[in-house]
Design an enzyme around this catalytic site. Structure first.
Site, mmCIF file in Angstrom:
data_model
loop_
_atom_site.group_PDB
_atom_site.id
_atom_site.type_symbol
_atom_site.label_atom_id
_atom_site.label_comp_id
_atom_site.label_asym_id
_atom_site.label_seq_id
_atom_site.Cartn_x
_atom_site.Cartn_y
_atom_site.Cartn_z
ATOM 1 N N TYR A 59 0.944 -1.092 0.152
ATOM 2 C CA TYR A 59 0.009 0.165 0.073
ATOM 3 C C TYR A 59 0.924 1.463 0.078
ATOM 4 O O TYR A 59 1.224 1.610 1.064
ATOM 5 C CB TYR A 59 -0.802 0.043 1.204
ATOM 6 C CG TYR A 59 -1.959 -1.183 1.251
ATOM 7 C CD1 TYR A 59 -2.539 -1.621 0.424
ATOM 8 C CD2 TYR A 59 -2.570 -1.468 2.874
ATOM 9 C CE1 TYR A 59 -3.308 -2.629 0.611
ATOM 10 C CE2 TYR A 59 -3.294 -2.248 2.828
ATOM 11 C CZ TYR A 59 -3.998 -3.111 1.616
ATOM 12 O OH TYR A 59 -5.096 -4.079 1.944
ATOM 13 N N ILE A 101 1.169 -11.109 -3.628
ATOM 14 C CA ILE A 101 1.172 -9.770 -3.349
ATOM 15 C C ILE A 101 -0.248 -9.142 -3.530
ATOM 16 O O ILE A 101 -1.173 -9.469 -4.623
ATOM 17 C CB ILE A 101 1.785 -9.118 -4.616
ATOM 18 C CG1 ILE A 101 3.404 -9.631 -4.430
ATOM 19 C CG2 ILE A 101 1.869 -7.608 -4.560
ATOM 20 C CD1 ILE A 101 4.260 -9.170 -5.679
ATOM 21 N N LYS A 102 -0.720 -8.228 -2.538
ATOM 22 C CA LYS A 102 -2.182 -7.793 -2.551
ATOM 23 C C LYS A 102 -1.992 -6.305 -3.058
ATOM 24 O O LYS A 102 -1.140 -5.451 -2.191
ATOM 25 C CB LYS A 102 -2.782 -8.162 -1.313
ATOM 26 C CG LYS A 102 -4.130 -7.628 -1.366
ATOM 27 C CD LYS A 102 -4.575 -6.217 -0.922
ATOM 28 C CE LYS A 102 -5.880 -6.019 -0.775
ATOM 29 N NZ LYS A 102 -5.895 -4.462 -0.179
ATOM 30 N N VAL A 103 -2.494 -5.575 -3.943
ATOM 31 C CA VAL A 103 -2.463 -4.364 -4.086
ATOM 32 C C VAL A 103 -4.033 -3.986 -4.291
ATOM 33 O O VAL A 103 -4.964 -4.565 -4.810
ATOM 34 C CB VAL A 103 -1.609 -3.778 -5.450
ATOM 35 C CG1 VAL A 103 -0.102 -4.036 -5.210
ATOM 36 C CG2 VAL A 103 -2.075 -4.781 -6.747
#
Lengths: 309, 309, 309, 309, 309
Positions: free
Chosen positions: E171, E203-205
């Site tokens: 983030y 990966i989290k975006v």
């Protein structure tokens, strides 16, 4: 060579230190031209880090070679060579055992904007390199002086636990100190005393001027004539546990040989333990440096000639 | 003193060691009467542990005093004094820097019924005492030989990591070995070789006899004349990485001076690196010991007189 | 391939390093097209971290694939590929042994507002990935420079203890330095010298301009003509222990091939050890990159053709 | 050199190993005369420890010099040199990078009366020396075999975590095994399988005879003709995870060249990965050794000549 | 169930990871409704920590019960549930094995005034709870971003060494970034790239907007039409090692179902690996949430019905 009487008396001032630490101090005091005299001549080469390479070595480009610097200390039969880990590491193997080494374990550069030093080496490095001592700079008066004291104490404690000696370069600097205060007599004596209290075996300070910088200290210094350098050196020695700690004095930037030798005479008469001669040796040509160091050694009472039998 | 050519050649055999370890080897090889010759004379005093105090010191009761033993090594200007931690600790402070020290870090007593040694000191002890080296005994052939090898390897690795040198007393013993096998030529050479493979910088063995103990080794020794001690010493040196490791030989129990000096001549001619002289020095009177050590030093090529200028 | 004479001479400058570290330096110097010449061509790919992925790879989208970057280094037969742990980890397994790896162990991004780097990998990572060296950026002059020096020293000490080589990217930056000072001759030489003193085996700097940034250094540079790049490169080499440390120079952002090759000629004539070519290789198409790297390799004296027999 | 197809297929058998371990295996398989063939020729020199120096080196006294042994491996362009820590340490620095090294980390001597080995080196030693692999002997069948398995597993786990490869010398011995059982086909295959199950990447066994030693195994071997060595080698390969582990075979004591080469032909036809040639190389003269190794290399498919361009 | 082809291809992108880590990734990819599709739907429940309980759960008070959240993930047959240690610990025992768990190991609250997170759990916690992965948030651009990177690297290294997978919530936030920059295309791609370089497997975006925030990046994005979300997703995938890392996208605050499903279609067409759906699932009623998650699963190609046979 058996430990001489002057050296034995110095070592007695270190009662309570581990035998290894005393033996390392003895190895410095019994090496080279001044062996046995109780005096030291040390070649420090951290100016490349502190001021940059060209300002340090351009006058005598041979000095860009680490081996030149080692060889200078060997040829002049000095008591020790002091330098950062990369410099000592560059020649310690090839020249193992030729000259005692002091690992300068913190370093600063002239690009910095605050008075501080980076810890750039460890006691383990000093042991691997076969050093007799590890050394640190402190800046009494600087904003970060206490962090520096703490880093230095950690290093000294570990050095002693491993049978090494410890040296402090005590340079008052920063905070409320004006530039001319840094060499004021009270301030230099104060710095030497702090170094002794931090456990240094060997203390390096600059030669003090007649100036008394701290207002509160004026009375203590009043009514005595501080005009002679010898008297001021003697006062710094007082501050170093009445001379029980080894104190060496520096010459600063390249200077006239006669002037330098006069200073050395004052150090000797004042009871100082010797000189640390950096730029004044490696910024001269090899021959001029040897001539200067010969003369200084003579003042300190070197009995034998430089050239080995 | 600058490193001499013979010493430089010996140090070249230790390529890959840390500078500190090389410097420690240099400090032994550049100390005392044999400084610079490439030869060593070491005074070992662990006989009190190994055989008991009276068997060791009653002949010359002054030797009950640790300081007597230190002073003997100092007066005779030997290369080093070796002993257990308690003995070194008894005088290392007062005599710091007078003579290089080797900490004998494992020990056995004559009350024991198995061939083994207790690890009685650490690398940390050696550093605190300012020792140049740490030493261990191994008993190749003994039932517990592999445990001993493992203890010794741990010690050597830690010593090297701290810039110390390492010595192994290689004494074949126990297991299937008859007493007379312990000094058999093949067995002594084998023990020296094992010590080198375990990473020793200095190896101590007994002088080998003509005997060949291992049946399987008879062929390898056949067809050569091993009658001269010099030839046998030369073979042990071969087994020590073709002479790249430092090998010193012991004299054993108190012996006739002429016989001892003859042995030293054979060691010198065979390429050995010197002698370790324990009972033959401290069981003699101080004067007789000095006279003997003087004569041995002469054989090894000491250039200068014992008495310091 | 046997170690060539030029490589042997370079390795001699690392006397005192552990054999493993020397062997790793040898593995870089004996790999690829420049094997044996004493020169290095390194592909660094940390620009994705430093500048962002699109600015780094959009010109040649194939370069978004880590495997493309590995393959480029392999196809061009470069001396090594350098990158952050995630990038090396993405292909080190599949392409194990194809090209020497240098783990870039600290990283910064262009979103940051202060001059610093995060330590993003460990020596243990480097060992697991089979890297020949670990590398760190320092920013001499930055407010946090001393913390960076300390992190880097920790990493270098651990790398050496595990038989790895260490590389420093020395980028003066921040503090009182104006942007144009960052490539001033005195500043670049100073940065290279600091890297050497911190113990780097391989040093990466930018090509220096004629500018002298430090007022106090003006005298040391006066009276010499610094107009040719070759002369300036030669001065940086002086500052790196008179050329005893391996120094490679970078090309910076994508540039004209002719200009780049001219720079390489100056590096070669000035005694530099080679080039680190990042954006100028992977921002070109694969064929153009190979053509450029071929030409550079030719200047550095590659004897053999890129295509393997 | 790019990884060849045969080597790539071997590496695929090591999926799941860390990249560093694979890269080390690749470095062995891509070095020297057999580079790229998928075959290995290893010079082991632990016979000095195992049998004693004279039995090992008296036939060719040049071999007492560690450097001779290194140079033999270099001159013959072998895949690797294996030896105890003291031997590798004697030359690893001077010859860093010239030949891949395998640290033999446990050792036994012929003075011992039980079947065991002392752990004489560590993974840390292997890293410092720049070794590609660490190796251990196991004695399946011996009274202390399980302690040995545990020591070896500790070492292999630490080696893998540090990106090194691991080798096991699998020698059935002791316990209920008669001497002739040690090379029985079922026993050798069993030992190779245990080594694979313990996690070895490279396994060294002796060439198996036709004998089937375990009564319970007779059925499993019945009905097949084991007369040809090639068939027996192929069976050992089966036992090593169907050939997914690298297995090299030893020649034993000094033997006739023609006989040896015949054995090598059988190893090659049976799918073995190569030979470990100790006494048969260093007990011959240098020229004879090179001639023999040349011939062996030819059988294994060395494409290029020994003499480097 | 056997590993499907799409999953096998994803796992191939993790060559070099330890088998345990790959098996954990496989366990996520082979669980629930999306098993075998190569897509993931993850239920994250750290909003209680991040925004406070009432803001998170008041809309659907059942969600105050940790077991409700677990059951939702189980009933919807999601790929995994992610949450802080206290939340996972509340039900991991009773529901052990029902749904893969991801331990969110750092957390922030909305009372804080600086952009940072507390490390609130360890790899040991993750192992005890039976988690498949450990996850961390980073804030690229924040003043403390580098400390966060270092904490995350420590965690990832330890996770991998213990055979776990690692996930990063990337983030961009703080420093010079305006609020609308946080989802700018260049910034989201940059954040995903940093996460990949730090070694994240997953990966989290957030979904990127058309905005390009960094001035220096404008050129790299010029001349392409970024209007469609699918194209932007595809660019983020490029930045994640050309799609070799698993990237999941979040929906943000409670939104309209149709809009959400449109976004999911864009993610799927752009090559994203799935969705992380928090508030949009647990802030709906159980039935509405299941209906929404059903529809999303359908878009991602779930072959089978939610209800298990």
């Amino acid at each position: 060579m058996a430990i001489s009487e002057p050296v034995r008396r110095i070592l007695e001032g270190f009662d309570g230190e581990r035998p290894g630490t005393k033996a390392k101090l003895a190895s410095l005091l019994m090496h080279g031209r001044l062996a046995g005299t109780g005096k030291l001549m040390i070649l420090p080469v951290d100016q490349g880090f502190e001021h940059g390479p060209a300002r340090s070595f351009a006058m005598n480009p041979a000095a860009y070679h680490p081996q030149y610097l080692f060889q200078l200390a060997i040829d002049a039969r000095l008591s020790a060579l002091a330098g950062p880990v990369g410099l000592l590491g560059a020649c310690a193997d090839r020249l193992a055992g030729e000259v005692p080494l002091i690992l300068k374990a913190n370093s600063a550069d002239s690009l910095a904007q605050e008075h501080d030093q980076a810890v750039t080496a460890t006691v383990r490095d000093a042991l691997e390199l076969g050093c007799a001592a590890i050394g640190y700079t402190i800046y009494p008066g600087a904003d970060r002086q206490y962090e520096m004291f703490e880093e230095v104490r950690d290093g000294i404690a570990e050095a002693r636990a491993n049978g090494l000696a410890a040296m402090i370069w005590a340079y008052p600097r920063g905070g409320a100190l004006a530039h001319e205060d840094e060499t004021a007599l009270d301030i230099v004596a104060y710095a030497a005393h702090i170094a002794a209290l931090l456990g240094a075996h060997i203390i390096k300070v600059k030669l003090p001027t007649e100036r008394i910088a701290q207002h509160e200290a004026q009375d203590a210094y009043a009514g005595r004539n501080w005009r002679s350098l010898e008297t001021r050196v003697a006062h710094v020695m007082q501050a170093a546990f009445a001379g029980k700690r080894i104190v060496v004095f520096s010459g600063g930037p390249l200077a006239d040989q006669r002037e330098l030798v006069e200073q050395v005479r004052a150090i000797a008469r004042g009871g100082g333990h010797g000189s640390i001669v950096g730029r004044n040796s490696f910024q001269r040509t090899h021959d001029e440096a040897l001539a200067l160091l010969d003369e200084i050694a003579g003042v300190y009472g070197a009995a034998e000639k430089r050239v080995q039998a």
